[in-house]
Enzyme design. Structure first.
Site, PDB file in Angstrom:
ATOM      1  N   HIS A   1       0.834  -1.203   0.000  1.00 44.49           N
ATOM      2  CA  HIS A   1       0.000   0.000   0.000  1.00 44.49           C
ATOM      3  C   HIS A   1       0.872   1.257   0.000  1.00 44.49           C
ATOM      4  O   HIS A   1       0.671   2.163  -0.823  1.00 44.49           O
ATOM      5  CB  HIS A   1      -0.922  -0.002   1.230  1.00 44.49           C
ATOM      6  CG  HIS A   1      -1.690   1.268   1.428  1.00 44.49           C
ATOM      7  ND1 HIS A   1      -3.021   1.388   1.080  1.00 44.49           N
ATOM      8  CD2 HIS A   1      -1.328   2.476   1.935  1.00 44.49           C
ATOM      9  CE1 HIS A   1      -3.431   2.621   1.361  1.00 44.49           C
ATOM     10  NE2 HIS A   1      -2.421   3.297   1.888  1.00 44.49           N
ATOM     11  N   GLU A   2       1.836   1.317   0.914  1.00 47.68           N
ATOM     12  CA  GLU A   2       2.692   2.495   0.974  1.00 47.68           C
ATOM     13  C   GLU A   2       3.573   2.610  -0.268  1.00 47.68           C
ATOM     14  O   GLU A   2       3.795   3.711  -0.784  1.00 47.68           O
ATOM     15  CB  GLU A   2       3.531   2.484   2.245  1.00 47.68           C
ATOM     16  CG  GLU A   2       2.734   2.464   3.538  1.00 47.68           C
ATOM     17  CD  GLU A   2       1.704   3.583   3.646  1.00 47.68           C
ATOM     18  OE1 GLU A   2       1.867   4.619   2.964  1.00 47.68           O
ATOM     19  OE2 GLU A   2       0.734   3.422   4.404  1.00 47.68           O
TER      20      GLU A   2
ATOM     21  N   HIS B   1       1.641   4.274  -3.089  1.00 49.74           N
ATOM     22  CA  HIS B   1       1.668   5.739  -3.151  1.00 49.74           C
ATOM     23  C   HIS B   1       2.886   6.213  -3.948  1.00 49.74           C
ATOM     24  O   HIS B   1       2.784   7.103  -4.800  1.00 49.74           O
ATOM     25  CB  HIS B   1       1.732   6.328  -1.737  1.00 49.74           C
ATOM     26  CG  HIS B   1       0.455   6.221  -0.964  1.00 49.74           C
ATOM     27  ND1 HIS B   1      -0.760   6.603  -1.475  1.00 49.74           N
ATOM     28  CD2 HIS B   1       0.210   5.790   0.301  1.00 49.74           C
ATOM     29  CE1 HIS B   1      -1.708   6.417  -0.561  1.00 49.74           C
ATOM     30  NE2 HIS B   1      -1.139   5.914   0.521  1.00 49.74           N
TER      31      HIS B   1
ATOM     32  N   GLU C   1      -5.725   7.053  -1.701  1.00 51.49           N
ATOM     33  CA  GLU C   1      -5.737   5.925  -0.775  1.00 51.49           C
ATOM     34  C   GLU C   1      -6.403   4.705  -1.399  1.00 51.49           C
ATOM     35  O   GLU C   1      -5.971   3.565  -1.186  1.00 51.49           O
ATOM     36  CB  GLU C   1      -6.437   6.308   0.531  1.00 51.49           C
ATOM     37  CG  GLU C   1      -5.723   7.373   1.340  1.00 51.49           C
ATOM     38  CD  GLU C   1      -4.342   6.950   1.813  1.00 51.49           C
ATOM     39  OE1 GLU C   1      -4.106   5.726   1.962  1.00 51.49           O
ATOM     40  OE2 GLU C   1      -3.502   7.835   2.050  1.00 51.49           O
TER      41      GLU C   1
END
Length: 365
Positions: A217-218, A221, A255
């Site tokens: 997820h990070e 980004h 997100e």
């Protein structure tokens, strides 16, 4: 499978005499970790450290300083390595060094001020005249999380959908790739975010590497920032943010995209927290506890996953969206769906099944 962009080949050995023969250290690199994806019990699992940098160090003559003799990557078939040096006689000392990095494409470092990945060395071997098999080499327990992250990032790299180079996106050519940097401090409490506008590093702490979803997820980004060629939407009303609750269109887009990156890469439909709990992205027009519309990251993320699904309208993959994002930087999901999807080549649908998907997730345009 896409190959990694190598930063260099094994170092050239000095010109060998006629009697020179290879002396090799072989084996497999592995690490133990708690598996959050398996649930709250988080069982211990042993996994191979794939595409991790290794170095062969040793003395080539008695009393000489130890020096770098060869370097390379562990294999994708189980973290295997075979480090060789053309020796004209017994080597007085020989050892391996392993680093939590993969060429210069990604790395895991201990703090933001460091440029050096985590590393460790094997025990020294003396008077080495023939090749040795070291068997399974385990990453030391205190730093095994660094290799858990290093190995997890392979999954994103292999699905990055960039046929133009070995870099993360087509904005860079071979030899000039941007490097994804992850900071992991096992003793810190500050973590679980991408440090946009400062270091642009992914920041992890404690047991966060246990969740592959969180790591990806990070990194998602960072990937979106890369796809947008170092631009990112001005995100508002995003602290805090929740999968099922309304925030803003920019927060839900960035997100939701990161949520979808992790789930797509791992082949599931959820987010997994470091403690092993998880949250399903399954939602419909009457799902209890969910807000509606494109200000909800879970609505955006699930829409993307359904568009990219095997039976979805985008050809069973995210590759056309990834390509689109390299030349159209959408501010939010509305812009992505209504304005940018039609500009893809060939165009990505905004009607029929595609429209039904987003409508089923309460996004009504």
């Amino acid at each position: 499978m896409l190959g990694l962009l190598l930063s260099g080949t094994p170092l050239a050995a000095p010109r060998a005499s006629a009697a020179a023969s290879p002396v090799c250290l072989s084996g497999a690199l592995a690490f133990d970790h708690r598996d959050a994806e398996a649930g709250t019990a988080k069982p211990w699992v042993t996994s191979p450290a794939r595409n991790a940098n290794w170095e062969l160090w040793g003395q080539t003559s008695p009393g000489s300083a130890s020096r770098l003799l060869a370097s390379g990557l562990t294999g994708v078939d189980g973290g295997t390595f075979n480090a060789c040096y053309q020796a004209s006689g017994p080597l007085p000392e020989l050892h391996m060094k392993f680093l939590s990095a993969s060429t210069q494409t990604w790395r895991v470092i201990p703090d933001r001020r460091s440029a050096t990945p985590y590393s460790f060395t094997t025990a020294s071997l003396t008077d080495v005249a023939t090749s040795r098999n070291l068997g399974t080499v385990k990453v030391p327990s205190p730093i095994q999380g660094a290799w858990n992250v290093e190995d997890t990032l392979n999954l994103l790299y292999w699905k990055r959908s960039n046929p133009d180079s070995g870099c993360w996106t087509s904005h860079q050519a071979n030899g000039a790739c941007d490097q994804l940097t992850v900071v992991w401090d096992p003793g810190a409490s500050d973590g679980g975010y991408w440090d946009y506008g400062n270091t642009n590093y992914v920041i992890l702490a404690g047991d966060m590497p246990d969740s592959h979803h969180l790591v990806l997820h990070e990194a998602g980004h960072w990937l979106q920032w890369q796809l947008y060629n170092h631009w990112f939407p001005r995100v508002t009303n995003c602290n805090p943010h929740y999968i099922n609750r309304s925030s803003s269109t920019t927060c839900a887009w960035t997100e939701g995209f990161a949520d979808a990156v992790a789930a797509y890469v791992l082949g599931d439909y959820r987010f997994v927290y470091p403690d092993g709990t998880s949250y399903s992205f399954a939602n419909g027009r009457s799902t209890p506890g969910w807000d509606a519309g494109d200000t909800v990251q879970g609505r955006v993320g699930s829409s993307l996953l359904d568009l990219w699904a095997a039976n979805g309208p985008d050809g069973g993959a995210w590759s056309r969206t990834i390509r689109l994002m390299t030349y159209n930087a959408s501010t939010d999901f509305r812009e992505y769906f209504l304005t940018d999807r039609p500009t893809a080549s060939p165009p990505l649908s905004t009607t029929g099944t595609a429209r039904s998907i987003i409508t089923s997730h309460t996004i009504d345009y």
